[in-house]
Design a protein around this motif. Structure first.
Motif: not given
Ligand code: SF4
Ligand code: TPP
Lengths: 396, 284
Positions: B24-29, B58-60, B129-131, B208-213
């Motif tokens: 997961l990306c840093p800061g991902c929910g 999916g990431c989640s 749900n990260n929209f 939160q998905c700071p990276v994509q949303y």
């Molecule tokens: S892309 Fe978004 S949902 Fe996927 S790991 Fe990174 S921050 Fe989390």
């Protein structure tokens, strides 16, 4: 630990419920009873003609045997639920027809990749698309082989009568359990709805195979390894505290995902192929009639094998040296035997209810100097003895 | 060095160490959700051997498999609940949990979600749900807010988001709650309840998905997204008296439904008992 369905209790129930003897029933019912005798105790499906009587029979009979019938919201969910149940130790089955089979393809691939035993009955009907939804056909030969994506092996069996359907369904379960792989039963709408005399045996006459389970912790930790050298890993079932990880992504022997190392993918996918290639004796099966001196060879499968045999018998009466070869396991194709027989023949006729599918497979094993011809019919009506006989006479 | 960090994290006992660090990306929910789930399991003193965790793609989905140390089934995109249905029928005494994304469970898998709720099968679904479709690079999802920007709604999203919790509650689930990753303690309590409810339970986590949303919607920092959640969260009790216009763009949080209804695997086994009784098949 035992796979559900092989307890003495189950044998007692089968004996009590299904007295050995001759019954008048549909091919679809024969498939369902075959599954019950094979130990299937979980069915998930979605109704579709001409397969629905399999679901109906399972819904009626499974609870009596302590088994589970689930009508899912669609075919995708059906095969998904089967995979989940198989990992808890059930022998599982579903039945469908063309469009439903197409929907199941993604998860059929998942079952191949995760080495999940299951039996998928495709009661072939006329297509493409909704085609003649209620009519039989043999148009899914290649959908069974190449329907899902990627490089994958598949085992498919095809019964030639209602009675045969009973035994071939049992055999499909045995292959599936023995090789830890999904097995397709290519049935068809004609036999599915034909009522004929079907002999139900005593349970003692039915040979049943169960999947290999891990013998120790170490084997359980390698759910995708090859500790016995036959390419078939023991299957650690869910709920036994092994912390098994199952994924359709490329995985190491431990089950953990590794999609970056080419060797890991190569090793996994080649082993899955090898376990099918190297264990031919587990599934290879064909029938032969008058092949010893056959100059003309008829090759046929499934429903069409019956009029084909009728035609061969009649042609023999006319003094034509014709024989019949019927692959019962159609994938992987009985290549070696096909090649031997084709060597002795001067003409090969392939009879099937489609515009030419198995003939493409047969062609690979027939030399150029042999006359190869398809005997094909579509429209939902099976080939007749006369139609096939006419073609035999034509090349005699 | 990395090892040291894990060894001080008390919930590491619930994780597959060989699979760490997470992708997961840093800061991902997703990390918060994993943490909340592990804490819920810990507080309930559940034995991970009694858990089967299923996810889609999916990431989640990775929160559950491979990271959680239990029997884990990482399935095809959208189908986790259907796979879990088979597992639950096979192992009715185990806790079967699905953890996956909104795209996975509510878009491609929307039909399975509704029907599992209707059946009221005893599965706990934790829906992140990260929209957005995080894994595939930030495409529009059925949960993307009206007007938001994504890679496939580059001008603005003209579709209305699906209210997942309300829909699943209407379909017949026993327990439904919604929280955000800014409400960690409430989230843990809800997951605990969901795990104990006999029936279908859904915990929707706005995450939160700071990276994509966030990046495309002027919230590049994870903290900005958490502040957005806090500012716009409305408790269910308060939302009851608000108009649809007032609720536009708000996150209704709390328990949406909590009720008792006959559960699927129990009914299935009851039916088998009755049938066997009726046909005189029970061993004397
Ligand atoms: S892309 Fe978004 S949902 Fe996927 S790991 Fe990174 S921050 Fe989390
Ligand atoms: C049948 C199929 N269609 C599409 C995909 C591609 N795909 C992978 S993940 C994903 C979306 C995941 O979104 P979400 O469930 O919201 O998870 P997130 O990554 O945002 O956590 C898609 C469309 C796929 N794997 N399978």
């Amino acid at each position: 630990m035992i796979i559900r369905g092989d307890e003495p209790e189950q044998l007692r129930l089968l004996r009590k419920l299904y007295k050995p003897g001759n019954y008048f029933m549909q091919g679809n019912e024969a498939v369902a009873y075959g599954a019950l005798f094979a130990g299937c105790r979980f069915y998930a499906g979605y109704p579709i003609t001409p397969s629905s009587e399999i679901a109906e029979t399972m819904a009626r009979e499974l609870p009596k045997l302590g088994g589970y019938y689930l009508q899912m919201e669609d075919e995708i969910g059906s095969i998904a639920a089967m995979v989940g149940a198989s990992w808890t130790g059930f022998k599982v089955m579903t039945a469908t027809a063309g469009p439903g089979f197409s929907l199941m393809q993604e998860n059929l691939g998942y079952a191949v990749m995760t080495e999940t035993p299951l039996v998928l009955v495709d009661v072939q009907r006329s297509g493409p698309s909704t085609g003649q939804a209620t009519k039989g056909a043999q148009g899914d030969f290649f959908q069974a082989r190449w329907g899902t994506h990627g490089d994958h092996p598949i085992v498919a069996v095809s019964p030639t009568s209602g009675q045969d359907a009973f035994w071939e369904t049992i055999r499909a379960f045995n292959i599936s359990e023995r090789l830890r792989t999904p097995v397709v039963v290519l049935f068809d709408g004609v036999l599915a709805h034909t009522r004929e005399q079907i002999k139900i045996p005593d349970v003692s006459e039915v040979e049943i195979t169960y999947r290999k389970l891990p013998q120790n912790e170490e084997e359980a930790r390698l759910p995708f390894g090859d500790p016995h050298g036959d390419g078939v890993p023991p299957m650690p079932l869910f709920g036994h505290g092994y912390f098994t990880h199952v994924t359709g992504s490329t995985h190491k022997e431990t089950g953990l995902r590794d999609v970056y190392t080419p060797e890991v993918h190569d090793r996994l996918v080649r082993r899955i192929h090898r376990k099918i290639e190297k264990n031919r004796e587990v599934y290879e099966k064909y029938e032969e009639h008058f092949t010893d001196d056959a100059e003309i060879l008829v090759v046929s499968w499934g429903v069409t094998a019956r009029p084909a045999l009728g035609a061969v018998l009649r042609a023999r009466e006319e003094g034509i040296n014709v024989g019949l070869f019927v692959p019962k396991t159609v994938h992987p194709f009985p290549a070696e035997r096909m090649r031997e027989l084709a060597k002795k023949a001067r003409a090969v006729l392939v009879a099937e209810m489609n515009l030419g599918q198995m003939i493409i497979e047969v062609e690979r094993y027939v030399n150029d100097d042999v006359l190869l011809k398809g005997v094909n019919k579509i429209g939902g009506v099976p080939l007749t003895v006369e139609e096939i006989l006419r073609e035999i006479r034509g090349v005699a | 060095m990395a090892k040291k960090i894990y060894s001080t994290y008390p919930m590491v006992k619930y994780l597959r160490k060989e699979a760490l660090p997470t992708a997961l990306c840093p800061g991902c929910g997703g990390g918060t959700v994993l943490n909340a789930f592990a804490n819920a399991v810990d507080q309930l003193k559940l034995d991970p051997k009694d858990l089967v965790v299923v996810s889609g793609i999916g990431c989640s989905a990775w929160i559950a498999s491979p990271y959680f140390l239990a029997d884990t089934l990482h399935t095809t995109h959208g189908r986790a609940i259907a796979f879990a249905t088979g597992v639950k029928v096979g192992l009715p005494d185990k806790k079967v949990v699905v953890i996956s994304g909104d795209g996975d469970l509510a878009s491609i898998g929307g039909n399975h979600l509704l029907h599992a709720a209707r059946r009221n099968i005893d599965i706990t679904v934790i829906l992140v749900n990260n929209f957005i479709y995080g894994m595939t690079g930030g495409q529009v999802a059925p949960t993307t807010p009206f007007g938001a920007k994504t890679t496939t709604s580059p001008y603005r999203n003209i579709e209305h988001p699906l209210q997942i919790s309300e829909t699943v509650a209407a379909a017949g689930a026993s327990y439904v709650a919604r929280w955000t990753t800014a409400h960690v303690y409430q989230l843990i309590e809800s997951i605990k309840k969901a795990l104990q409810v006999k029936g279908f339970s859904l915990v929707e986590v706005i995450s939160q998905c700071p990276v994509q949303y966030g990046r495309r919607n002027r919230m590049k920092e994870p903290a900005e997204m958490l502040r957005w959640f806090l500012k716009n969260s409305v408790p269910v009790s308060k939302a009851k008296d608000m108009s649809p216009e007032e609720l536009e763009g708000k996150f209704v949080i709390g328990e949406i439904v909590n009720r008792t209804r006959p559960e699927f695997t129990t009914e299935l086994n009851k039916l088998i008992d009755e049938v066997q009784e009726h046909f005189g098949l029970k061993e004397e």
